[in-house]
Motif scaffolding. Sequence first.
Motif, PDB file in Angstrom:
ATOM      1  N   MET A  52      78.522 161.391  11.322  1.00 54.61           N
ATOM      2  CA  MET A  52      79.519 160.752  12.193  1.00 54.61           C
ATOM      3  C   MET A  52      79.315 159.241  12.278  1.00 54.61           C
ATOM      4  N   ILE A  53      78.067 158.821  12.530  1.00 56.79           N
ATOM      5  CA  ILE A  53      77.817 157.387  12.692  1.00 56.79           C
ATOM      6  C   ILE A  53      77.839 156.680  11.335  1.00 56.79           C
ATOM      7  N   GLY A  54      77.481 157.406  10.271  1.00 60.04           N
ATOM      8  CA  GLY A  54      77.538 156.821   8.935  1.00 60.04           C
ATOM      9  C   GLY A  54      78.954 156.408   8.547  1.00 60.04           C
ATOM     10  N   LYS A  55      79.908 157.295   8.801  1.00 61.88           N
ATOM     11  CA  LYS A  55      81.319 156.962   8.527  1.00 61.88           C
ATOM     12  C   LYS A  55      81.763 155.772   9.364  1.00 61.88           C
ATOM     13  N   ASN A  56      81.252 155.703  10.581  1.00 58.16           N
ATOM     14  CA  ASN A  56      81.610 154.619  11.481  1.00 58.16           C
ATOM     15  C   ASN A  56      81.078 153.276  10.974  1.00 58.16           C
ATOM     16  N   ILE A  57      79.825 153.269  10.543  1.00 57.40           N
ATOM     17  CA  ILE A  57      79.207 152.041  10.044  1.00 57.40           C
ATOM     18  C   ILE A  57      79.894 151.566   8.764  1.00 57.40           C
ATOM     19  N   LEU A  58      80.235 152.522   7.891  1.00 56.42           N
ATOM     20  CA  LEU A  58      80.858 152.179   6.607  1.00 56.42           C
ATOM     21  C   LEU A  58      82.364 151.926   6.716  1.00 56.42           C
ATOM     22  N   ARG A  59      82.892 152.077   7.957  1.00 53.51           N
ATOM     23  CA  ARG A  59      84.324 151.844   8.223  1.00 53.51           C
ATOM     24  C   ARG A  59      85.201 152.699   7.312  1.00 53.51           C
ATOM     25  N   GLU A  60      84.782 153.958   7.094  1.00 53.77           N
ATOM     26  CA  GLU A  60      85.569 154.865   6.254  1.00 53.77           C
ATOM     27  C   GLU A  60      86.840 155.283   6.972  1.00 53.77           C
ATOM     28  N   ASN A  61      87.811 155.740   6.208  1.00 56.42           N
ATOM     29  CA  ASN A  61      89.129 156.066   6.780  1.00 56.42           C
ATOM     30  C   ASN A  61      89.110 157.335   7.620  1.00 56.42           C
ATOM     31  N   ASP A  62      88.328 158.342   7.192  1.00 56.99           N
ATOM     32  CA  ASP A  62      88.324 159.637   7.894  1.00 56.99           C
ATOM     33  C   ASP A  62      87.273 159.625   9.005  1.00 56.99           C
ATOM     34  N   GLN A  63      87.508 158.808  10.020  1.00 54.16           N
ATOM     35  CA  GLN A  63      86.560 158.658  11.120  1.00 54.16           C
ATOM     36  C   GLN A  63      86.586 159.873  12.058  1.00 54.16           C
ATOM     37  N   TYR A  64      85.454 160.133  12.680  1.00 53.87           N
ATOM     38  CA  TYR A  64      85.395 161.109  13.761  1.00 53.87           C
ATOM     39  C   TYR A  64      85.806 160.426  15.069  1.00 53.87           C
ATOM     40  N   ASP A  65      86.344 161.222  15.988  1.00 52.54           N
ATOM     41  CA  ASP A  65      86.653 160.707  17.314  1.00 52.54           C
ATOM     42  C   ASP A  65      85.354 160.697  18.124  1.00 52.54           C
ATOM     43  N   LEU A  66      84.861 159.505  18.424  1.00 56.33           N
ATOM     44  CA  LEU A  66      83.593 159.358  19.133  1.00 56.33           C
ATOM     45  C   LEU A  66      83.771 159.031  20.608  1.00 56.33           C
ATOM     46  N   THR A  67      84.973 159.215  21.135  1.00 53.15           N
ATOM     47  CA  THR A  67      85.264 158.819  22.511  1.00 53.15           C
ATOM     48  C   THR A  67      84.280 159.428  23.517  1.00 53.15           C
ATOM     49  N   ALA A  68      83.999 160.725  23.367  1.00 56.85           N
ATOM     50  CA  ALA A  68      83.128 161.409  24.340  1.00 56.85           C
ATOM     51  C   ALA A  68      81.702 160.864  24.319  1.00 56.85           C
TER      52      ALA A  68
END
Length: 458
Positions: free
Chosen positions: A437-453
């Motif tokens: 989850m955080i890896g996709k976030n750091i790499l600014r990938e398109n298929d991000q997880y919703d991390l709101t919670a």
Amino acid sequence: LPDEKMEEEYVDYVVDSTLSEEDKNYLEGALTKDAKLSEIFDQVVESASEFSGSGPIEGPGTEVSDSIPARLSDGEFVFTAKATDEIGEDNLMSMMKDAEAAADQIEGMFSKIPKMLFSKDGPLFLRFPGFLKTIPFLLKYLSYAKVDKVEYISKHLASLLLDSIGEHKKLAEGTKAIKWIEESPFLFVYKNKDDFIKDSFTWDLRKKHGFNLIEIEKKELQNLLPGLSNEYQFAIKINDQGYISNSQNYLDDLISGFKALGGEILEDEVTDIFSKENKVEIKTKKNNLNADNILISSGIYSESFSKKFGVDVPIQSERGYHLELFETNIRIKYPIMNGYLKLAITPRPTGIRFAGLVEFGSMYSKPNNKAYELLLRNAKLMFPGISYERKQEWSGHRPSTVDSLPIIGPSKKDDKVFFAYGHHHIGLTAGPKTGEMIGKNILRENDQYDLTAYSPDR
């Protein structure tokens, strides 16, 4: 209608509905002749003329005429007749009973706290004077023990834990670490089925999130867990689970795999982190390092750095204790949870590991020998005939957030800084999913997880 008029009409409705004409005439005559009886009757009517309790309402008037007086309490909620028709009386009654049962179970958890604290076999330890500093955190922590909040927390923990064995296999693929991942059922043991039923709120949450419960009776339980105390006569089995048979070896092999891919491990103490225009500078005791992005993922020790970058989620250490018995005469094949003793039991290559207990206020104190003694005492209570060649004891600080959800996501103050910590009791289990989850976030990938919670600025 004015209150007096409404109450008068409601009394007339009750009298007309329950008394014959002859009985009404008799009552009116008796009240006219006996002033004291009339006064008593007025008091009874005044007390009984308003509805209290729960369930459907019947009386004079229409669905919107407000013709029936009612006694209500602070915090209650009243549905309109229109909404009641739409949802259904039976559904509303079922919802109310389920919610009350869940609330009663949570309140029951609070009532157990004194026993946990003051019993010599209680799983909760407080270390003074350090505990005194944790009181504001604990008061806020307990405020999350409400049905709606517990359901919200469980929903977002479930998404982290879904298919954790599959996530670990994906992480370990191509490394020697894969051999330490064992697939197996998971067993929750009870002394009887009634105690399982008392845990219905917790189990309903698990079922809601996709867990299939298999009931195990005494005879089958003894076959699954030879050497288990006869006190335990019921269990729940959940298939398609698993465990790490040796967590240290697993971690070492993952690190070796990382290095084989070109990764580098630097071991040093970080003293500060500075954000610059295009870089992040990490100051350590030995070096100054520069990076494009930085992930703060240091468990309970993350807070000293994360606050600097806008994280304000309170966190405290829950010290957990572990006891591993080697060369045991009793061997188990499945991980077990014992809710009575707050004990997690895991098979090991040559024995059994017992882990559990919670200790607040011990961040900077030595481990509590009484906790290790309790673990061994509980191990013998659970497996009365157990023997072993040697034992190993250790403890660690679980990073527990005030709302029981980890902190995962980017800093709102600096887009080069990210966080992944605060997983309390599920750090190893949820690690691979959190990393993805955080890896996709750091790499600014398109298929991000919703991390709101899990937002750092929630």
